[in-house]
Design an enzyme around this catalytic site. Sequence first.
Site, PDB file in Angstrom:
ATOM      1  N   GLN A  85       0.813  -1.209   0.000  1.00 18.30           N
ATOM      2  CA  GLN A  85       0.000   0.000   0.000  1.00 18.30           C
ATOM      3  C   GLN A  85       0.856   1.273   0.000  1.00 18.30           C
ATOM      4  O   GLN A  85       2.050   1.239   0.295  1.00 18.30           O
ATOM      5  CB  GLN A  85      -0.907   0.009   1.222  1.00 18.30           C
ATOM      6  CG  GLN A  85      -2.057  -0.978   1.149  1.00 18.30           C
ATOM      7  CD  GLN A  85      -3.045  -0.751   2.271  1.00 18.30           C
ATOM      8  OE1 GLN A  85      -3.117  -1.501   3.222  1.00 18.30           O
ATOM      9  NE2 GLN A  85      -3.813   0.329   2.166  1.00 18.30           N
ATOM     10  N   HIS A  86       0.191   2.365  -0.353  1.00 18.57           N
ATOM     11  CA  HIS A  86       0.661   3.745  -0.160  1.00 18.57           C
ATOM     12  C   HIS A  86       1.758   4.223  -1.115  1.00 18.57           C
ATOM     13  O   HIS A  86       1.976   5.423  -1.224  1.00 18.57           O
ATOM     14  CB  HIS A  86       1.178   3.967   1.265  1.00 18.57           C
ATOM     15  CG  HIS A  86       0.251   3.555   2.345  1.00 18.57           C
ATOM     16  ND1 HIS A  86      -1.036   4.003   2.435  1.00 18.57           N
ATOM     17  CD2 HIS A  86       0.441   2.716   3.407  1.00 18.57           C
ATOM     18  CE1 HIS A  86      -1.614   3.463   3.498  1.00 18.57           C
ATOM     19  NE2 HIS A  86      -0.741   2.672   4.101  1.00 18.57           N
ATOM     20  N   ASP A 358      -2.402  -4.963  -0.218  1.00 17.23           N
ATOM     21  CA  ASP A 358      -2.048  -6.253   0.372  1.00 17.23           C
ATOM     22  C   ASP A 358      -2.828  -6.552   1.646  1.00 17.23           C
ATOM     23  O   ASP A 358      -3.230  -7.702   1.877  1.00 17.23           O
ATOM     24  CB  ASP A 358      -0.544  -6.357   0.610  1.00 17.23           C
ATOM     25  CG  ASP A 358       0.055  -5.195   1.388  1.00 17.23           C
ATOM     26  OD1 ASP A 358      -0.689  -4.305   1.834  1.00 17.23           O
ATOM     27  OD2 ASP A 358       1.296  -5.186   1.543  1.00 17.23           O
TER      28      ASP A 358
END
Length: 604
Positions: A85-86, A358
């Site tokens: 992520q991110h 994820d």
Amino acid sequence: MPASRSVVIGVDSSTQSTKAAAVDAETGELLAVGRAPHTVTGTGGARESDPEQWWTALATAVRAAVREAGVPAASVTAIAVAGQQHGLVTLGPGGRPLRPALLWNDTRSAPQAAALAARLGGPASWLHRTGSVPVASMTAAKWQWLREHEPAHAAAATGVRLPHDHLTERLTGLAVTDPGDASGTCWYGAGPGPGGAGRAHGSGGVGPAGSSDAVAGPGGASGEGGTRDASGKGGTGDASGEGRPGAAGSGGPGRRPASGSDGRDRAGAAGADGPGRPGAAGAAGLSRPGAAGSDGRDRTGAAGGAYDPEILDLLGLDPALLPTVAPSGATRVGTLTPAAADALGLPRTVVVAAGTGDNMAAAVGLGLGGAGLLDHPVVSLGTSGTVFAATGARPADPGLAGFAATDGTYLPLGCTLNCTLAVDRFATLLGLDRDDTRPGDGVVVLPYLDGERTPDLPHAAGLVTGLRHGTDPRAILGAAYEGAAFTVLRALDRLLAACGLDPADPAVRDRPLRLIGGGARGRAWTDTVRRLSGRPLVVPAADELVALGAAALALGAVTGTDPVAVAAAWGTGDGEVLPPLTRDDAAWQRIDAVLTAAAPTLLS
């Protein structure tokens, strides 16, 4: 194996590697896992990776999985990507990265996060709008860092993606994300004002989690953040039950988009400006979030996309650079492009799901959501330590991320930066095997080698206290385990409280804690978590829960089945039950006292 057996592939593109799981679509049997490594570079707070390496690793892993499974490529029917992520991926001409991606654990953007958090009404407003307060890991802070430190790259960007978005786009040629991963950007959510200016995803309501049709149109479910939207987990449909799982596209309301002349499904066909653009609004059931349509109306709330316009203005981020938001991670986006089919060695007819982050995929793999388990806590021990649970309402806690799930519930999550890698580093420094350990015995280690996220201490360094001449090195290593486990479990108590549960209530305390990630396979980790939590543990037998969750999303894109129900039927979350140990209150209180005393000065 019969050639007629259907196989789906779930991809876990993580910080360190890509894993591709070939799964029997009917039984959930894990046939094979292909692997390929990634390289992470950077010193100090920098953490970067080349997205081209992710793509190469994905192709390598998929080919290996199909080969090792011993199935013909023609048996593969669908694929979905779950990604770390991110991360910030900035694209240039041809949809290729302009620079290495800034990863979730790159802490250089901490000053930008703090400055952003103070804007737009402060942290409470950010919680209302997006479910999260900006911290260094969030994509919004990373984009702001890029604008300030590399303005030429920011100005040259023709697309802004998350890691899984980028890989899905390489598979299909289409710029699509899902509400779960989008909810980790801090520019996606409910919007400003009472009840929000838009929904956390699409304005016509949320279709079934496995729906192959996206939702378009200006109406939709009400509620802050889309009360049971993909940022949270659970259930099918939206909170109010409004909306239809069909697209208001050129084929008429509720119809599946038509195939193109080359036979590929055009669920969001590339626009005239070429690949990498979300495509024309409504033409394939996925509309351009944040873009004005031909009738002049703002499309910010359309087809799964409540990108917050005020936040985008604050960031100087053109919404046209962002991907379309599909209703769920199991939405059918399209099929493989010719180039992707060649790279993966698969037929062009393979269906591609929207995919997700994820953590959201791990929740699916565990059977968490409206069609499975709600309010059941999970601890993931990996590069980072995370705690999460699928719940029906998004908590508002500045120390947690109020993520969406992939099935219409919420997935509030707490994350610690220092987990297995930090403890392994202590083992290396001490010259010990990672399992050659004993309880801390008065030693306290706060293993914050890369700063920390929960608690929010981005500039912290590791701290060791309580050493004596006679201290056993094994106790120092044990204290490192305790410090990491304490930080994760402390975040879990906060998460449970934010979900309206009392962590001390026996009915909550005795609920098994699901332990996943690489650390769940280590005796020292399981013993430490049992001792500090006093909870029973369930350690799922499946190793690849993120990839298995992605495989369930892939099957959902083909069949329209809720992916949480798919994973529950497969039994991917089943495993060994470990009885509780007596909680070590003395160790807990000792670590808590050191953290409380050190945070204002030594860890700031």
